[in-house]
Scaffold this active site. Structure first.
Site, mmCIF file in Angstrom:
data_model
loop_
_atom_site.group_PDB
_atom_site.id
_atom_site.type_symbol
_atom_site.label_atom_id
_atom_site.label_comp_id
_atom_site.label_asym_id
_atom_site.label_seq_id
_atom_site.Cartn_x
_atom_site.Cartn_y
_atom_site.Cartn_z
ATOM 1 N N ARG A 119 0.816 -1.220 0.000
ATOM 2 C CA ARG A 119 0.000 0.000 0.000
ATOM 3 C C ARG A 119 0.844 1.263 0.000
ATOM 4 N NH1 ARG A 119 -5.396 -1.351 3.597
ATOM 5 N NH2 ARG A 119 -5.924 -3.234 2.468
ATOM 6 N N ASP A 142 -16.517 8.458 8.343
ATOM 7 C CA ASP A 142 -15.373 7.576 8.100
ATOM 8 C C ASP A 142 -14.089 8.339 8.381
ATOM 9 O OD1 ASP A 142 -15.155 4.709 6.475
ATOM 10 O OD2 ASP A 142 -13.307 5.873 6.407
HETATM 11 C C1 LIG Z 1 -14.198 -2.496 5.643
HETATM 12 S S1 LIG Z 1 -14.879 -0.880 5.648
HETATM 13 C C2 LIG Z 1 -16.522 -1.228 6.193
HETATM 14 C C3 LIG Z 1 -17.562 -0.434 5.430
HETATM 15 C C4 LIG Z 1 -19.012 -0.737 5.795
HETATM 16 N N1 LIG Z 1 -19.290 -0.497 7.190
HETATM 17 C C5 LIG Z 1 -19.384 -2.141 5.421
HETATM 18 O O1 LIG Z 1 -19.555 -2.997 6.292
HETATM 19 O O2 LIG Z 1 -19.487 -2.420 4.228
HETATM 20 C C6 LIG Z 1 -14.127 -0.169 7.128
HETATM 21 C C7 LIG Z 1 -14.101 1.347 7.108
HETATM 22 O O3 LIG Z 1 -13.722 1.784 8.414
HETATM 23 C C8 LIG Z 1 -12.937 2.954 8.269
HETATM 24 N N2 LIG Z 1 -12.116 3.151 9.489
HETATM 25 C C9 LIG Z 1 -10.983 2.523 9.869
HETATM 26 N N3 LIG Z 1 -10.537 2.992 11.042
HETATM 27 C C10 LIG Z 1 -11.422 3.952 11.432
HETATM 28 C C11 LIG Z 1 -11.510 4.822 12.553
HETATM 29 N N4 LIG Z 1 -10.593 4.807 13.518
HETATM 30 N N5 LIG Z 1 -12.542 5.690 12.605
HETATM 31 C C12 LIG Z 1 -13.479 5.728 11.623
HETATM 32 N N6 LIG Z 1 -13.451 4.930 10.533
HETATM 33 C C13 LIG Z 1 -12.435 4.051 10.439
HETATM 34 C C14 LIG Z 1 -12.105 2.699 7.024
HETATM 35 O O4 LIG Z 1 -11.649 3.902 6.439
HETATM 36 C C15 LIG Z 1 -13.089 1.923 6.145
HETATM 37 O O5 LIG Z 1 -13.718 2.755 5.203
#
Ligand SMILES: C[S@@+](CC[C@H](N)C(=O)[O-])C[C@H]1O[C@@H](n2cnc3c(N)ncnc32)[C@H](O)[C@@H]1O
Length: 280
Positions: free
Chosen positions: A37, A149
Site C-alpha cells: 500500500r 469515516d
Molecule cells: C471495511 S470498511 C466497512 C464499510 C461498511 N461499514 C461495510 O460494512 O461495508 C471499514 C471502514 O472503516 C474505516 N475506518 C478505519 N478505522 C477507522 C476509525 N478509527 N474511525 C473511523 N473509521 C475508520 C475505514 O476507512 C473503512 O472505510
C-alpha cells in the site's frame, strides 16, 4: 521456506503510530500488505525503499498532509450495497415500523441512522433506499442518515455518490431504476449516481472512532458499526462499542458485522440476534 516478517525500529514506531491514531492493529503478518500500500508513496518521493520512506515520515521530513494520505492508504475500505442483507430486512421490518409508531398526525417521527464506518457510502445509501421504500409502503416517518469515516478520500466519494456498474450488481433492479440516475457527462460513462432526493437525506463527515467524543446526536435509532471492529484490538473494540452505545436512544439498535458479534460485551446493550444489539 518461511521467512520471518521484516521488523525494524521504523516499522515498529509506524505500527504504534497508526494504532494510536486510528485504532487499527498492524500485526507483523501485515508487513507485506503495508509495503504494497505504501509503494506508491515510496515511488512518489523517489525513495529507495519503504524503510527510508518510514524514516522520513516519522522524522517529519515529508510534506504536511502526508500522514493523512498514509492513513487513507492503510484503511481497508471494502464495502458493497446491501452487504449482509438481513440487517436491511431488520431495518425495514422492525426498526422502520417501530419509529413510525412514534409519529403523531401531522408530526412524523424522525428516524436517525448513523453509518459509523461508512467507507464510500454504499451502506448509508442502501439504508436510505430501504427507509424510502418503507415510507412508500405507507409507514409514516421521516429519516436522516449520517455517514462517517476516517478516510477523507472515502468521505469525498460518498458525497459524490457515483458508482460503477460493477458496484451496482447487488442493488435490486427496481431500486436501481428508482434511486440511481445515469449521467450524460462523458466522465461518468457507465456509472450511475444516487438521485438528489436521497442524497439530501444522507450527510457524510470525516470522523475518527478513536476520538473520545463525537459531535453526533445522542438519540440515534440505529447505528451500523459493521466490518470495522475486526481491525481493532480487544480493548479498543470495547471502548468504541461503549462510546457508540452512548449515542443510541433507549431501545436503539447497534448492528455489527457477522464476523464481529462475539466482541460486543456492554452492559448498556442486550443481544437481540447474533449481530443485533439493543440499548437497554
Ligand atoms: C471495511 S470498511 C466497512 C464499510 C461498511 N461499514 C461495510 O460494512 O461495508 C471499514 C471502514 O472503516 C474505516 N475506518 C478505519 N478505522 C477507522 C476509525 N478509527 N474511525 C473511523 N473509521 C475508520 C475505514 O476507512 C473503512 O472505510
Amino acid at each position: 521456506m518461511l521467512t520471518s516478517p521484516v521488523r525494524t525500529p521504523h516499522r515498529d514506531r509506524f505500527r504504534d503510530l497508526i494504532h494510536s491514531l486510528t485504532g487499527i492493529s498492524l500485526p507483523p503478518s501485515k508487513v507485506q500488505m503495508i509495503d504494497q500500500r505504501l509503494r506508491r508513496r515510496v515511488v512518489a518521493f523517489a525513495l529507495p525503499d519503504t524503510e527510508t520512506y518510514l524514516e522520513r515520515l516519522l522524522g517529519g521530513a515529508l510534506p504536511d498532509g502526508e500522514l493523512r494520505t498514509v492513513i487513507d492508504l492503510i484503511t481497508t475500505n471494502t464495502t458493497s450495497f446491501f452487504r449482509e442483507a438481513d440487517h436491511f430486512d431488520y431495518l425495514a421490518e422492525v426498526i422502520a415500523p417501530r419509529v413510525a409508531a412514534r409519529s403523531r398526525p401531522g408530526h412524523p417521527a424522525r428516524l436517525k441512522l448513523w453509518s459509523a464506518a461508512a467507507s464510500e457510502g454504499a451502506e448509508a445509501y442502501s439504508a436510505a433506499m430501504v427507509l424510502e421504500e418503507a415510507r412508500r409502503r405507507g409507514h409514516d416517518f421521516d429519516f436522516a442518515i449520517l455517514g462517517t469515516d476516517l478516510s477523507q478520500r472515502m468521505v469525498e466519494r460518498a458525497i459524490a455518490a457515483v458508482y460503477g456498474q460493477d458496484q451496482l450488481t447487488t442493488v435490486p433492479p427496481d431500486l436501481l431504476r428508482r434511486y440511481f440516475l445515469s449521467s450524460s457527462d462523458p466522465s461518468l460513462a457507465g456509472k450511475a449516481r444516487i438521485v438528489p432526493e436521497l442524497r439530501r437525506r444522507v450527510k457524510f463527515r470525516n470522523l475518527n472512532l478513536m476520538d473520545t467524543r463525537f459531535p453526533v446526536d445522542r438519540d440515534v435509532d440505529v447505528i451500523f458499526l459493521r466490518n470495522i471492529l475486526i481491525y481493532f484490538d480487544p480493548a479498543t473494540k470495547e471502548q468504541v462499542v461503549e462510546r457508540l452505545a452512548g449515542h443510541l436512544r433507549p431501545g436503539g439498535i447497534l448492528l455489527v458485522g457477522h464476523a464481529e458479534s462475539m466482541v460486543v460485551r456492554s452492559s448498556a446493550l442486550r443481544q437481540v440476534k447474533p449481530t443485533i444489539f439493543q440499548k437497554t
